[in-house]
Each structure stands twice: as structure tokens, then as C-alpha cells.
Design an enzyme around this catalytic site. Structure first.
Site, PDB file in Angstrom:
ATOM      1  N   HIS A 366       0.825  -1.202   0.000  1.00 22.03           N
ATOM      2  CA  HIS A 366       0.000   0.000   0.000  1.00 22.03           C
ATOM      3  C   HIS A 366       0.864   1.259   0.000  1.00 22.03           C
ATOM      4  O   HIS A 366       0.642   2.205  -0.751  1.00 22.03           O
ATOM      5  CB  HIS A 366      -0.892  -0.034   1.247  1.00 22.03           C
ATOM      6  CG  HIS A 366      -1.952   1.006   1.226  1.00 22.03           C
ATOM      7  ND1 HIS A 366      -2.762   1.238   2.288  1.00 22.03           N
ATOM      8  CD2 HIS A 366      -2.331   1.873   0.271  1.00 22.03           C
ATOM      9  CE1 HIS A 366      -3.588   2.221   1.987  1.00 22.03           C
ATOM     10  NE2 HIS A 366      -3.350   2.607   0.769  1.00 22.03           N
ATOM     11  N   GLU A 607      -2.040 -13.173 -16.678  1.00 18.81           N
ATOM     12  CA  GLU A 607      -0.874 -12.996 -15.809  1.00 18.81           C
ATOM     13  C   GLU A 607      -0.330 -14.330 -15.305  1.00 18.81           C
ATOM     14  O   GLU A 607       0.584 -14.369 -14.499  1.00 18.81           O
ATOM     15  CB  GLU A 607      -1.172 -12.037 -14.655  1.00 18.81           C
ATOM     16  CG  GLU A 607      -2.437 -12.300 -13.890  1.00 18.81           C
ATOM     17  CD  GLU A 607      -2.672 -11.265 -12.786  1.00 18.81           C
ATOM     18  OE1 GLU A 607      -1.776 -10.477 -12.465  1.00 18.81           O
ATOM     19  OE2 GLU A 607      -3.781 -11.282 -12.226  1.00 18.81           O
ATOM     20  N   ASP A 631       3.015 -10.223 -12.650  1.00 18.96           N
ATOM     21  CA  ASP A 631       2.859 -11.622 -12.273  1.00 18.96           C
ATOM     22  C   ASP A 631       3.292 -12.551 -13.391  1.00 18.96           C
ATOM     23  O   ASP A 631       3.880 -13.600 -13.140  1.00 18.96           O
ATOM     24  CB  ASP A 631       1.403 -11.913 -11.871  1.00 18.96           C
ATOM     25  CG  ASP A 631       1.144 -11.522 -10.430  1.00 18.96           C
ATOM     26  OD1 ASP A 631       1.976 -11.881  -9.581  1.00 18.96           O
ATOM     27  OD2 ASP A 631       0.139 -10.845 -10.153  1.00 18.96           O
ATOM     28  N   CYS A 678      -0.941  -3.984 -18.419  1.00 11.63           N
ATOM     29  CA  CYS A 678      -0.736  -3.198 -17.215  1.00 11.63           C
ATOM     30  C   CYS A 678       0.414  -3.877 -16.460  1.00 11.63           C
ATOM     31  O   CYS A 678       0.851  -4.936 -16.851  1.00 11.63           O
ATOM     32  CB  CYS A 678      -1.994  -3.119 -16.367  1.00 11.63           C
ATOM     33  SG  CYS A 678      -2.774  -4.682 -16.023  1.00 11.63           S
TER      34      CYS A 678
HETATM   35  C1  PEP Z   1       0.406  -7.562 -12.642  1.00  5.97           C
HETATM   36  O1  PEP Z   1       0.497  -8.652 -12.081  1.00  5.97           O
HETATM   37  O2  PEP Z   1       1.116  -7.226 -13.595  1.00  5.97           O
HETATM   38  C2  PEP Z   1      -0.575  -6.576 -12.194  1.00  5.97           C
HETATM   39  C3  PEP Z   1      -0.775  -5.476 -12.876  1.00  5.97           C
HETATM   40  O3  PEP Z   1      -1.230  -6.810 -11.029  1.00  5.97           O
HETATM   41  P1  PEP Z   1      -0.591  -6.649  -9.588  1.00  5.97           P
HETATM   42  O4  PEP Z   1       0.728  -5.966  -9.742  1.00  5.97           O
HETATM   43  O5  PEP Z   1      -1.567  -5.870  -8.793  1.00  5.97           O
HETATM   44  O6  PEP Z   1      -0.477  -8.079  -9.147  1.00  5.97           O
HETATM   45 MG    MG Z   2      -1.069  -9.357 -10.775  1.00  4.84          MG
END
Ligand code: PEP
Ligand code: MG
Length: 764
Positions: A366, A607, A631, A678
């Protein structure tokens, strides 16, 4: 018997947080275990190419940190050179014997030296010595060899996290010298400032040392706390006298005796007289006593360590009453701690926070997300950060490369000040791009979105020129409470965000907890959390939580219609079908309440490697796809994304990752389904060109990265990006790929982006 002793020593050594003290415990225990007269450990200082004597029981204690031997020098050098044990009856007669007068080993004849090796690399030498002229026997030799093998891992770890360098430094100057430690890059940027240690109250181990000149005042504060603790225990004793058996009540007697004993009080006041504040003095002395008790063979006495710890905590509580309010924050504050919480961050006056560093946490904590939103350079997961010694020290945070510099040299400080200046200049220049599209020189447009988890981030994202939210991590509002938020509470948060961004799209991800993201009110304990109950797996097992969240989202979207829903951690098609069915159920329920509500587009995250190979089947079922590169990289390369020991293996440009991404885009395109990415990869300019070439429709990243990526895209043609892609897909290593792409950035006039803010390796 040997095994038991060995285990106990290894456990004690590895659980002692201060590495110097751990080594001292080690030699003490080994000396006792084989009833010899001296045990010493030498470790290699690679920078100086020397063995340094770092702990001894039996030789001159003043030689610790002072005696240094060249690689080939003496018997130590011989053990190191041969990489095998050397066992001598009469060492001084050996031709390699080297006499250094300050060591005080004249009286010893018997010598057994064993190399400490880890992953084929020599790390140091363990030595035992005895006056009597004799050979150490086979059991003793076997014991020492086994011990050294176990130590290898512990020492290699201390070296990796910089603790060893810390010892070498201290040994030379008795002061923390400019020192670089590694952690996880959690929010980009370079920050410079003075440390304020953030620590939880009532935790003795968390108390930092703090120099004070007001000795009389600290003394008075300490005396007050002592007498308050005394009265408290006396009162407890009285109260329990009737309920506890007399024998148990003796415990309070014991507490009072410890409090009244002159030793404890005298030792603490002496420490204060040496200039440490009362809390730091208390920690030092209490910990010393705890260790003494813990090292005792007698079980009963070992247990007394618990009493001392409890007492220490009680005195500390009295010392800390009302203390928090007097923290003074320097103009440029670096917040440091075992764990820096979002609340601690909020306590720092606006405009003074220039960096954050902590032992715990990762880039998805966080506090990291908040720091990225606020643009505060942050490095988390710095194991071995000497937190208690950092108060008031100068520190530099390199949030790009995940490094921190304690006590930076003048030269480094000057270089960094220049970099910070350059950075703000680049930022100012890039601000002009804000309202321009991310369009290539040959007219191809790609959407730039932002990853966020804070509603308050919306303003910042819009300022950065984001065209939408590519990932809203809904777990963040779930984290800072003590219960699952109600549908109404969620509705308010989601509505605010959708409203702030409308008509731009907002992709809300359903709850993605588990893995490294825990909710305080929903603890999950597993051996392998990243392979366990996380993301969609949890919410499908708890449809009530999922439905409540989806309902809140659908209602918040009323009349705005810019919501898209995304499912995290999808591994199978069945999970997707089940989740889609639940969304449909929520939608139908809400329709009966309000006929204006629409069914928003739903997508899945790619992911997990299995999802990449099923992109086609998944794409048939959903409206869009988004790659979670954080991930995906972790699972494809089998590298924990938060483990700094393997951080060098975590590489989003690894050919395996690039081929997986490429395959996913091709599958999505066959069905004409939009695909975005992302995760941190999109914020790397070198990667962004390749993603452009692959045909991603949108790149989503933290808001701070948007201007740089826009600049990159506006300086390339799509044709060139495709050409680069075809070349790198034929390459064998991530390193080769990175070099090639960085050259391409340079050739296209983006040199500044490469050096952007980065501290040159040799600048220190
Ligand atoms: C990812 O895994 O790339 C992602 C965007 O999700 P997080 O980083 O929240 O696991
Ligand atoms: Mg992720």
C-alpha cells in the site's frame, strides 16, 4: 548430540539480526561446543582483497575488525588457497605461519582451519586453536566442516544484502561510511535527505539509537519510567496475589528483583551517559541481557529471557508516553523503518518528504502505491537495513534501481543533486506533451492509461495526461479498514473515481488479495502464497464478497457508463465462465432495481502462463484482455517478484516473456478483441517500443511514467517498432535485447531517457 548443538548454534546465529553480534555468538558457541580455547572467524573483504578477523573468543578482542591478512598470507591464506581444512599439531613451526603481534595467539599450538564456501565461492575461514600440542580429532574436524558449510548460506546472504560491507566499513573507521544497499524499486525517482526513523510503539527491537546532548533530561525520563514500571508490577502482584498460586506469583517477585537490581539500572544509565537517549539505551541493555539468558544451557534460565523482554517492553511503554508528538521533521525527510505504514507517511508535513526506505514491503504494498501516486522515491524490502542506526543520517534513495546510499560521499551527493535538477527540468519539458496524443511519427495511435489504487490519484493521473484507467486495484480501499467494506461504502469510492474520469474508461479489477497482498481482517497463511489462494480463486470461493463488489461497481456506473470490469489471476476457462455467470447474476438483480444500468464490458487478466496458452479460448468469452506483466514475469521465470535475492533474474525483456506477450496479442487479434498491458513493464521505454510493435492497443502504467512513454512513442514510427520487434524476437538473452533496444532509443534521440535520473554505477 553434535547435531543438536549444531542446530542450536545455526538457529541462534541466523536469528540474531545484527550480523556482527551473530558472528560473535558463533565463535563463542563453537569454542564451548568443542571445549577448545580459541575460535575465530575471518571473512573476505573482496574490495580490499583481504581476510578480515571479524569475531574471536580467545584471541585479543581488540583485533576484531583490525587484523587484515592478504589472500596468500599465513595459514589462513593457505586454507583459503587450498580450499580444504588444515589440521596442525604445532602451527608455529609450519613454514606458512605468520605472526601478527596484535592477535595474541603466541601461546597456541594446535590449529584447525576450515574454509567457508558457498556456491563454489570462498567466503572466509573458521579457525579453532588450543595451547596443547595435539591434532584436533576427526569428530571435531567433522563438526567444524559441517558448521562451515551451514554458515556459507548465512554469510552469503549477509553479503548480498550489504551487512558484510557494513561490518568491513565499521571495522575501518568505526563509522558508517558511504554504503550501498539493495532492495526493491518501489517508486521511481532520486531522493536525498535526512532520516527520520518510523517505528511502532511498544516494540523494543524497533527503537532506534538517537544521539542526545540532554543527558540529564534523558536520565530523569528514564528514572520516572523505572519507578512507574515498579509501581505497575507491584500493583499487578497485589492484584494477583489471591488468584494466582503462590509459586506463580513469584514471577512478580522476580520482576521486581530485576528492576531493583543495581546492574540493570546502572548499565542503562551508563549507556545514557555515553550519549544515547533513554529508549535506545534501554534497548541495548535489555537485548544484551536477553541474549545472555538465551544462550544458557539450563531450560529454566533460558526462559528468563522472556521475563526480561517483557520488563523491557513495560519500561519502554512508560518512556514512550507522549513521545510521538515531539518528532521534528527536517526540510528534506527520508522516512526509514522496518515497516513504513501509510499512516506514518501521512504524518510527515506536506512538502518535506523526499524518500522512503524500509526493510519490509514490496512494490505492491500500500505504501508503495501511495508513494508512486505522490511521486516519492521509494525502496522497500531492503534486508539488513540498519534501521536503529539511521536516525539523523544522510541518505540517498534511488527508486529507479532499488538502491539506497547511507552516508553518501560528497561527490555522490553533488551528482545526485544534479540528477534531481535534471529530472525536474525533463518533467517540466514533458508537461508540455500533456494534451498531445501518444501517436507515432507515422500516425499510429496507442492509448496511455494509468494504474492506480487510490481515488485521490485521479487528479494526478489526469495532470499526467492519462486517457483512462487501465487498472484500478480495488484491494487498496479494502486494505485500510478493519472489515470488508459494505456495498454502500464501495459504491461511494467507485462512483467518485468513475465520475472523476468520465467519459474516459476506467477498468476496475475485482478483488485481488492473497499472494503478497493481505487484508488485516482476512488472514491467509500458506507456504506458497503466490501459488495459493489468491485473486479470482478467493472471490469464486466467496461469491458473497464478489457479488457485493460487482453490484457496487454496476450501480456506481449508472449514467456514466465508463466502467469496465477485469478479473485477476485467471488460470482456467472454467473460472472465467463462473465469474461471468456471477456478474450476469448481479446485473440481472440490479436491473430489477434500476432499468438504466448497463452490462459493462468484462475482461480477463493474462498474468499466469496457462492463460497465455489459452488466450484464444478466453478471448472468445470476454470483451477485452489485459496482460499483468508483473505476475506473468514472476510465473514464467519462476522468480518471486518481491525477493531481492533473485531480483537480478526478474527480467521483463527475457525472451520467454516477450514470446508469451507476442503470442497473446496474436490470439487476441484473431478475434479482434482489444488487448492492453498493465504492470510495470509498460513504463520501461525500451519495452514500450516493443509492445507498440506487437500491436497492443493500450499501455497502462503508473502516472509518473506516462510523459516519458508518450515522448518515446512520439519519436518512433510503428514501422521501426515492428522492425525492432522482429529482430529482438530472434535474440537469446534479455541482456542482448536490452542493449539493442537502448541503442535504438539513443539513435532516435532519446538518450536522456536512458540516463534519466539514474545514478552512474561508479559515481560513489
Ligand atoms: C500484474 O500482475 O502485472 C498486475 C498489474 O497486477 P498486480 O501488480 O496488482 O499483481
Ligand atoms: Mg497481478
Amino acid at each position: 548430540m553434535m547435531l543438536k548443538i549444531l542446530r542450536r548454534i545455526v538457529q541462534e546465529v541466523s536469528s540474531t539480526p545484527n550480523f556482527g553480534e551473530a558472528l560473535q555468538i558463533l565463535v563463542k558457541r563453537i569454542r564451548e561446543a568443542i571445549s577448545t580455547q580459541a575460535c575465530t572467524v575471518f571473512l573476505i573483504d573482496r574490495k580490499q582483497e583481504e581476510f578480515v578477523l571479524l569475531a574471536t573468543e580467545g584471541l585479543n578482542p581488540a583485533s576484531v575488525g583490525q587484523v587484515r591478512l592478504k589472500f596468500k598470507q599465513g595459514l589462513i591464506g593457505l586454507v583459503g588457497h587450498r580450499e580444504e581444512p588444515i589440521n596442525l599439531e604445532n602451527a608455529p613451526t609450519h613454514p606458512n605461519f605468520f605472526h601478527s603481534p596484535e592477535v595474541g595467539e603466541e601461546r597456541f599450538r594446535a590449529f584447525l582451519g576450515v574454509p567457508i564456501i558457498h556456491h563454489r565461492q570462498l567466503l572466509g575461514i573458521l579457525v579453532v586453536q588450543q595451547e596443547e600440542s595435539r591434532r584436533f580429532d576427526e569428530t571435531e574436524e567433522a563438526f567444524l566442516v559441517t558448521m562451515a558449510a551451514q554458515l556459507g548460506g548465512i554469510i552469503a546472504h549477509a553479503e548480498a544484502v550489504g551487512q558484510l560491507a557494513l561490518l568491513f566499513n565499521q571495522s575501518k573507521t568505526d563509522n558508517l561510511q558511504s554504503l550501498c544497499l539493495r532492495g526493491i524499486a518501489s517508486a521511481p525517482g532520486i531522493g536525498m535527505g535526512t532520516v527520520v526513523v518510523s517505528y511502532p510503539l511498544a516494540d523494543l527491537d524497533a527503537v532506534p539509537d538517537r544521539k542526545t546532548k540532554r543527558i540529564a533530561k534523558e536520565m530523569a525520563v528514564f528514572q520516572q519510567a523505572m519507578s512507574a514500571a515498579r509501581s505497575e508490577i507491584y500493583a499487578l502482584k497485589e492484584r494477583m496475589a489471591n488468584t494466582l498460586p503462590a509459586e506463580e506469583n513469584l514471577l512478580f517477585e522476580a520482576y521486581l528483583r530485576i528492576l531493583d537490581s543495581a546492574t540493570l539500572e546502572r548499565e542503562i544509565t551508563q549507556e545514557i551517559e555515553h550519549g544515547n537517549w533513554a529508549q535506545g539505551a534501554l534497548r541495548t541493555i535489555i537485548n544484551r541481557h536477553i541474549r545472555q539468558f538465551e544462550s544458557m544451557d539450563d531450560d529454566y534460565l533460558r526462559e528468563r529471557a522472556t521475563d526480561i523482554r517483557d520488563l523491557g517492553r513495560r519500561i519502554l511503554c512508560h518512556l514512550q508516553k507522549g513521545h510521538r508528538s515531539v518528532v521534528e521533521y527536517p526540510k528534506q525527510t527520508i522516512l526509514a523503518g522496518e515497516e513504513v505504514t501509510a499512516a506514518a507517511l501521512a504524518e510527515v508535513p506536506e512538502g518535506t518528504l523526499t524518500g522512503i526506505v524500509a526493510t519490509r514491503g514490496s512494490s505492491s504494498s500500500h505504501v508503495a502505491i501511495m508513494a508512486r501516486a505522490l511521486g516519492i522515491p521509494t525502496v522497500l524490502g531492503v534486508e539488513g537495513l540498519p534501521v536503529t542506526q539511521l536516525e539523523g543520517k544522510e541518505l540517498i534513495i534511488d527508486g529507479y534501481q532499488g538502491q539506497i546510499y547511507i552516508h553518501p560521499s560528497k561527490k555522490l551527493r553533488k551528482n545526485c543533486a544534479k540528477l534531481i535538477e535534471q529530472q525536474s527540468q525533463i518533467n517540466a519539458d514533458l508537461a508540455e506533451l500533456r494534451d498531445l496524443p501518444a501517436q507515432t511519427l507515422d500516425g499510429h495511435r496507442i492509448a496511455l492509461w494509468v494504474n492506480t489504487g487510490l481515488a485521490t490519484d485521479a487528479g494526478l493521473s489526469l495532470t499526467a495526461g492519462a486517457e483512462g484507467i487501465g487498472l484500478y486495484r480495488t484491494e487498496i480501499p479494502f486494505m485500510n479498514r478493519d472489515h470488508f467494506p459494505t456495498e454502500e461504502e464501495q459504491y461511494i469510492i467507485y462512483r467518485q473515481l468513475l465520475n472523476a474520469f468520465a467519459p474516459r474508461p476506467v477498468i476496475m479489477r475485482t478483488l485481488d488479495v492473497g499472494g503478497d497482498k493481505a487484508l488485516p481482517y482476512f488472514p491467509i497463511r500458506e507456504d506458497n502464497p503466490f501459488l495459493g489462494w489468491r485473486g479470482i480463486r478467493i472471490t469464486l470461493d466467496h461469491p458473497e464478497i464478489f457479488l457485493m463488489q460487482v453490484r457496487a461497481m454496476l450501480r456506481a456506473n449508472n449514467g456514466l457508463n465508463n466502467l469496465r470490469i477485469m478479473l485477476p489471476m485467471i488460470t482456467t476457462v472454467t473460472e472465467t465462465d463462473d465469474a461471468l455467470q456471477l456478474i450476469q447474476q448481479a446485473y440481472e438483480e440490479i436491473l430489477t432495481e434500476n432499468s438504466n444500468i448497463i452490462r459493462p464490458p468484462v475482461g480477463v487478466m493474462l498474468e499466469v502462463p496457462s492463460a497465455i496458452y489459452q488466450t484464444f479460448a478466453l478471448a472468445k468469452r470476454v470483451d477485452f484482455l489485459s496482460v499483468g506483466s508483473n505476475d506473468l514475469t514472476q510465473y514464467l521465470l519462476a522468480v518471486d517478484r518481491n525477493n531481492s535475492r533473485v531480483a537480478s533474474l526478474y527480467d521483463g525483456l527475457n525472451p520467454a516473456v516477450l514470446h508469451a506477450l507476442h503470442q497473446a496479442v496474436k490470439s487476441a487479434q484473431q478475434l479482434n478483441k482489444p488487448i492492453s498491458i498493465c504492470g510495470e513493464l509498460a513504463s520501461d521505454p525500451a519495452a514500450a517500443i516493443i509492445l507498440l510493435g506487437m500491436g497492443f492497443n493500450a499501455l497502462s502504467m503508473n502516472s509518473a511514467a506516462i510523459p516519458r512513454i508518450k515522448w518515446t512513442i512520439r519519436n518512433f514510427t510503428l514501422r521501426k517498432a515492428k522492425e525492432l520487434l522482429n529482430t529482438v524476437l530472434k535474440m537469446d538473452t534479455g541482456k542482448e535485447i536490452r542493449q539493442y533496444l537502448e541503442q535504438a532509443l539513443r539513435d532516435n534521440g532519446l538518450e536522456n531517457l536512458l540516463n534519466d535520473g539514474k545514478i552512474p554505477e561508479k559515481a560513489n
